[in-house]
Write a protein that holds these residues in place. Structure first.
Motif, PDB file in Angstrom:
ATOM      1  N   SER A 116       0.885  -1.156   0.000  1.00 44.37           N
ATOM      2  CA  SER A 116       0.000   0.000   0.000  1.00 44.37           C
ATOM      3  C   SER A 116       0.928   1.213   0.000  1.00 44.37           C
ATOM      4  CB  SER A 116      -0.919   0.003   1.217  1.00 44.37           C
ATOM      5  OG  SER A 116      -0.181   0.120   2.408  1.00 44.37           O
ATOM      6  N   THR A 117       0.531   2.249  -0.700  1.00 44.63           N
ATOM      7  CA  THR A 117       1.425   3.394  -0.857  1.00 44.63           C
ATOM      8  C   THR A 117       0.839   4.639  -0.196  1.00 44.63           C
ATOM      9  OG1 THR A 117       0.490   4.282  -2.912  1.00 44.63           O
ATOM     10  CG2 THR A 117       2.073   2.448  -3.110  1.00 44.63           C
ATOM     11  N   GLY A 131      -8.301   3.553  -6.280  1.00 43.64           N
ATOM     12  CA  GLY A 131      -9.722   3.601  -5.977  1.00 43.64           C
ATOM     13  C   GLY A 131     -10.064   4.092  -4.590  1.00 43.64           C
ATOM     14  N   HIS A 132      -9.148   3.972  -3.629  1.00 43.43           N
ATOM     15  CA  HIS A 132      -9.435   4.469  -2.287  1.00 43.43           C
ATOM     16  C   HIS A 132      -9.247   5.987  -2.255  1.00 43.43           C
ATOM     17  CE1 HIS A 132     -10.121   0.730  -0.199  1.00 43.43           C
ATOM     18  NE2 HIS A 132      -9.021   0.203  -0.737  1.00 43.43           N
ATOM     19  N   THR A 133     -10.025   6.654  -1.406  1.00 40.01           N
ATOM     20  CA  THR A 133      -9.942   8.114  -1.297  1.00 40.01           C
ATOM     21  C   THR A 133      -9.301   8.571   0.002  1.00 40.01           C
ATOM     22  OG1 THR A 133     -12.186   8.223  -0.424  1.00 40.01           O
ATOM     23  CG2 THR A 133     -11.923   8.465  -2.816  1.00 40.01           C
ATOM     24  N   CYS A 134      -8.988   7.637   0.907  1.00 45.71           N
ATOM     25  CA  CYS A 134      -8.282   7.931   2.163  1.00 45.71           C
ATOM     26  C   CYS A 134      -7.221   6.845   2.374  1.00 45.71           C
ATOM     27  CB  CYS A 134      -9.245   7.935   3.349  1.00 45.71           C
ATOM     28  SG  CYS A 134     -10.340   9.351   3.402  1.00 45.71           S
ATOM     29  N   THR A 181      -5.742   1.278   5.310  1.00 47.92           N
ATOM     30  CA  THR A 181      -5.430   0.881   6.688  1.00 47.92           C
ATOM     31  C   THR A 181      -5.056  -0.580   6.821  1.00 47.92           C
ATOM     32  OG1 THR A 181      -7.780   0.549   7.093  1.00 47.92           O
ATOM     33  CG2 THR A 181      -6.860   2.696   7.683  1.00 47.92           C
ATOM     34  N   SER A 182      -5.481  -1.408   5.865  1.00 42.94           N
ATOM     35  CA  SER A 182      -5.132  -2.828   5.906  1.00 42.94           C
ATOM     36  C   SER A 182      -5.335  -3.433   4.526  1.00 42.94           C
ATOM     37  CB  SER A 182      -5.978  -3.575   6.943  1.00 42.94           C
ATOM     38  OG  SER A 182      -7.333  -3.515   6.580  1.00 42.94           O
ATOM     39  N   PHE A 183      -4.626  -4.510   4.291  1.00 37.29           N
ATOM     40  CA  PHE A 183      -4.807  -5.268   3.052  1.00 37.29           C
ATOM     41  C   PHE A 183      -4.206  -6.650   3.232  1.00 37.29           C
ATOM     42  CE2 PHE A 183      -0.620  -3.507   2.556  1.00 37.29           C
ATOM     43  CZ  PHE A 183       0.093  -4.480   1.883  1.00 37.29           C
ATOM     44  N   MET A 228      -6.089 -15.556  -6.334  1.00 36.64           N
ATOM     45  CA  MET A 228      -5.681 -14.422  -7.156  1.00 36.64           C
ATOM     46  C   MET A 228      -6.516 -13.191  -6.787  1.00 36.64           C
ATOM     47  SD  MET A 228      -3.094 -15.513  -8.741  1.00 36.64           S
ATOM     48  CE  MET A 228      -2.721 -14.298  -9.968  1.00 36.64           C
ATOM     49  N   LEU A 229      -6.523 -12.866  -5.487  1.00 37.81           N
ATOM     50  CA  LEU A 229      -7.379 -11.816  -4.955  1.00 37.81           C
ATOM     51  C   LEU A 229      -6.628 -10.977  -3.927  1.00 37.81           C
ATOM     52  CD1 LEU A 229     -10.420 -10.886  -4.956  1.00 37.81           C
ATOM     53  CD2 LEU A 229     -10.675 -12.349  -2.952  1.00 37.81           C
ATOM     54  N   ILE A 230      -6.796  -9.647  -4.015  1.00 39.48           N
ATOM     55  CA  ILE A 230      -6.286  -8.707  -3.023  1.00 39.48           C
ATOM     56  C   ILE A 230      -7.504  -8.047  -2.385  1.00 39.48           C
ATOM     57  CG2 ILE A 230      -4.949  -6.605  -2.619  1.00 39.48           C
ATOM     58  CD1 ILE A 230      -3.420  -7.266  -5.243  1.00 39.48           C
ATOM     59  N   VAL A 231      -7.486  -7.908  -1.065  1.00 41.44           N
ATOM     60  CA  VAL A 231      -8.557  -7.226  -0.340  1.00 41.44           C
ATOM     61  C   VAL A 231      -7.918  -6.058   0.396  1.00 41.44           C
ATOM     62  CG1 VAL A 231     -10.349  -7.427   1.416  1.00 41.44           C
ATOM     63  CG2 VAL A 231      -9.783  -9.401  -0.009  1.00 41.44           C
ATOM     64  N   SER A 232      -8.518  -4.869   0.282  1.00 40.03           N
ATOM     65  CA  SER A 232      -7.977  -3.705   0.976  1.00 40.03           C
ATOM     66  C   SER A 232      -9.082  -2.952   1.695  1.00 40.03           C
ATOM     67  CB  SER A 232      -7.258  -2.769  -0.003  1.00 40.03           C
ATOM     68  OG  SER A 232      -8.127  -2.305  -1.008  1.00 40.03           O
ATOM     69  N   GLY A 233      -8.734  -2.427   2.863  1.00 42.45           N
ATOM     70  CA  GLY A 233      -9.642  -1.602   3.648  1.00 42.45           C
ATOM     71  C   GLY A 233      -9.035  -0.227   3.800  1.00 42.45           C
ATOM     72  N   SER A 234      -9.900   0.777   3.918  1.00 42.35           N
ATOM     73  CA  SER A 234      -9.416   2.147   3.939  1.00 42.35           C
ATOM     74  C   SER A 234     -10.144   2.984   4.973  1.00 42.35           C
ATOM     75  CB  SER A 234      -9.618   2.752   2.536  1.00 42.35           C
ATOM     76  OG  SER A 234      -9.378   4.136   2.538  1.00 42.35           O
ATOM     77  N   ALA A 235      -9.528   4.115   5.334  1.00 49.51           N
ATOM     78  CA  ALA A 235     -10.173   5.079   6.224  1.00 49.51           C
ATOM     79  C   ALA A 235     -11.359   5.749   5.540  1.00 49.51           C
ATOM     80  CB  ALA A 235      -9.158   6.129   6.670  1.00 49.51           C
TER      81      ALA A 235
END
Length: 135
Positions: free
Chosen positions: A59-60, A81-84, A87-89, A96-103
């Motif tokens: 994550s950058t 695609g995230h706007t904040c 916080t986790s991924f 073949m899947l990435i899951v990401s969570g964001s503020a």
């Protein structure tokens, strides 16, 4: 890899604890030393990263998820695609899947698709948005 990874700016280094040669008469804690066995240049500065034997996902600070091949040391995709802050991924190579969570209160699922037909006109692999599964 089952090793330690460290990053400074855009460089990631992989370190391994190895036995010292000719260390027969050294104390137990002196028989091993850290060896940098691989380094690679990242596209963006990484905030966090995870890796396995084939891929490195980061994550950058630019709100993206970067997907790299550890075999070729190349960026495969940059997911936008995230706007904040992310916080986790995590990722699953078998699915073949990435899951990401964001503020930004979203959870996104990204496919680790290697289809070259998705290259943009600059030969960059940039996906514009992930599937929003919750907010």
């Amino acid at each position: 890899y089952k090793d330690i990874v460290a990053t400074a700016t855009h460089i990631v280094k992989f370190w391994r604890l190895e036995d010292k040669k000719n260390g027969l008469d050294l104390e137990m804690n002196e028989k091993k030393s850290w060896n940098c066995f691989k380094s690679m240049q990242l596209h963006s500065r990484a905030a966090y990263f995870k890796f396995d034997d084939k891929y490195l996902i980061s994550s950058t600070y630019f709100l993206t998820i970067d997907f790299y091949s550890l075999i070729t040391n190349q960026l495969i995709y940059q997911y936008i695609g995230h706007t904040c802050s992310i916080t986790s991924f995590d990722f699953n190579q078998n699915l073949m899947l990435i899951v990401s969570g964001s503020a930004d209160n979203t959870l996104k699922f990204w496919t680790m698709d290697m289809n070259e037909s998705k290259l943009n006109s600059n030969n960059e692999n940039i996906l514009l948005d992930g599937s929003i599964m919750g907010s």
